[in-house]
Design a protein around this motif. Structure first.
Motif, short mmCIF file in Angstrom:
data_model
loop_
_atom_site.label_atom_id
_atom_site.label_comp_id
_atom_site.label_asym_id
_atom_site.label_seq_id
_atom_site.Cartn_x
_atom_site.Cartn_y
_atom_site.Cartn_z
N GLU A 168 4.02 -12.56 2.22
CA GLU A 168 3.68 -12.77 0.75
C GLU A 168 3.21 -14.20 0.37
O GLU A 168 2.23 -14.35 -0.39
N ARG A 169 3.97 -15.21 1.02
CA ARG A 169 3.43 -16.64 1.02
C ARG A 169 1.84 -16.86 1.44
O ARG A 169 1.15 -17.40 0.81
N LEU A 170 1.69 -16.13 2.42
CA LEU A 170 0.48 -16.48 3.32
C LEU A 170 -0.74 -15.76 2.52
O LEU A 170 -1.71 -16.38 2.39
N THR A 171 -0.41 -14.54 2.10
CA THR A 171 -1.36 -13.59 1.55
C THR A 171 -1.46 -13.44 0.03
O THR A 171 -2.42 -12.79 -0.63
N HIS A 172 -0.24 -13.79 -0.63
CA HIS A 172 -0.34 -13.72 -2.12
C HIS A 172 -0.20 -12.18 -2.47
O HIS A 172 -0.50 -11.82 -3.44
N ARG A 173 0.07 -11.23 -1.65
CA ARG A 173 0.33 -9.97 -1.71
C ARG A 173 1.37 -9.28 -1.10
O ARG A 173 1.92 -9.81 0.03
N ARG A 174 2.09 -8.20 -1.73
CA ARG A 174 3.20 -7.60 -1.11
C ARG A 174 2.61 -6.45 -0.24
O ARG A 174 2.95 -5.40 -0.83
N ARG A 175 1.91 -6.62 0.90
CA ARG A 175 1.62 -5.56 1.53
C ARG A 175 1.82 -5.56 3.04
O ARG A 175 1.19 -4.85 3.87
N HIS A 176 2.96 -6.25 3.32
CA HIS A 176 3.32 -6.22 4.78
C HIS A 176 3.67 -5.16 5.26
O HIS A 176 3.16 -4.66 6.58
N HIS A 177 4.40 -4.09 4.69
CA HIS A 177 4.56 -2.85 5.05
C HIS A 177 3.30 -1.92 5.39
O HIS A 177 3.30 -0.99 6.30
N ASP A 178 2.48 -2.44 4.65
CA ASP A 178 0.98 -1.35 4.86
C ASP A 178 0.43 -1.80 6.13
O ASP A 178 -0.26 -0.92 6.73
N VAL A 179 0.58 -3.22 6.55
CA VAL A 179 -0.40 -3.68 7.71
C VAL A 179 0.60 -3.02 8.96
O VAL A 179 -0.33 -2.66 9.86
#
Length: 338
Positions: free
Chosen positions: A134-145
């Protein structure tokens, strides 16, 4: 100037085409763009699906291109992606088709893309920690990746390659962990040096994690053996990970793309097409050659091919990052395509 393929003045031949399908992205990676995003290209300036398909056809049938990789921005958000892949897979000779993506949406699209003819994918994953993501991408999408990675393997888009960029004081301690993760799941890991392609122009060579640093971190925990396979025009230097094997039973590999400190310009075999129809003969080029105007102005395939050859003939010997006169391209990576 030769009338055959995409040859430059130094004898290099471009057989690998990178096609950016959009400059838009659903992440805001700090090494690419600011949190608020960027002004996107107007839809009228972006190539239509049929225009992309035509240019890919010209590249394959007339200019000797054998590999096509679709990029962005984020190519999965292009509505016509499956149509473009399917049309490209019908070309003769059939090119190898791949996709570079952040993985968001791949859980849903992996199988349709495979059925359309996509051969494999490269998926960006810079960290195993969701908070760092989230810090790197400004999105909470880690689980999607992570779900996209799993779906890619299930659909047969193999070998699935992971692209990782390490940033100092953010994720620079994760090289061994990322390799352990890749080995456990049968992915092929590639580390990429951070390049001066951010929209903010904040890149600083002094703070960049170098290929040498990455290798030192890996070698502290793994035994890496020289890869006997010929590298050719591949951007990654690869090593065999002693004692590990991939999904196909062959020795597992890890690669490092040292675009800055270990440039491979002398063996470059790539040509690039932006989402708005501009040829870039180098990732770091400061000028472009317009094919969109020719397309929309009624040029036939012979004329398109002639212009493309002319664009590649002017390619420089190297990217010149070490030169004091080096100028960062005006377009960031999201607008150029990887």
């Amino acid at each position: 100037m030769t009338s055959a393929g995409l040859v430059d003045r130094y004898g290099r031949v471009a057989t690998d085409l990178r096609v950016s399908l959009t400059d838009r992205c659903n992440l805001r990676c700090s090494y690419c763009m600011p949190p608020e995003g960027l002004p996107w290209l107007p839809n009228s300036e972006v190539l239509t699906d049929d225009e992309v398909i035509r240019l890919v056809r010209v590249a394959v049938e007339r200019l000797g291109v054998r590999e096509v990789r679709f990029t962005g921005g984020e190519p999965l958000i292009r509505p016509g992606l499956t149509k473009i892949v399917a049309a490209s897979a019908e070309l003769a000779p059939r090119p190898q088709l791949s996709l570079t993506t952040n993985g968001i949406g791949l859980e849903r699209l992996a199988r349709p893309l495979r059925e359309a003819g996509l051969d494999r994918v490269n998926i960006s994953l810079d960290t195993l920690d969701s908070e760092r993501f989230e810090r790197l991408t400004h999105r909470r999408r880690h689980h999607d990746v992570l779900a996209g990675l799993t779906a890619a393997v299930a659909a047969g888009l193999t070998p699935v390659k992971i692209n990782s960029v390490l940033l100092r004081s953010i994720n620079d301690d994760e090289a061994p962990a990322l390799l352990r993760f890749a080995l456990a799941h049968g992915y092929e890991l590639r580390f990429i040096e951070q390049m001066p392609l951010d929209a903010q122009h904040a890149w600083d060579r002094a703070t960049m994690i170098t290929a040498a640093e990455i290798l030192a971190a890996l070698q502290a925990e793994f035994t890496l053996l020289p890869d006997p396979a010929k590298r050719g025009g591949a951007p990654a230097e690869t090593w065999l990970v002693d004692g590990a094997s991939g999904l196909d039973g062959r020795p597992a590999k890890v690669g490092v793309i040292g675009s800055v400190t270990r440039p491979f310009c002398g063996d470059c075999d790539r040509t690039r097409l932006t989402a708005d129809g501009q040829v870039r003969n180098c990732l770091f080029a400061t000028d472009e050659s317009d094919l969109r105007s020719a397309l929309r102005g009624g040029a036939d395939d012979d004329e398109i091919a002639r212009r493309w050859r002319a664009a590649m003939w002017g390619k420089r010997a190297g990217h010149g990052i070490d030169d004091a006169k080096f100028l960062q391209p005006a377009r960031p990576m999201s607008a150029i395509g990887g």
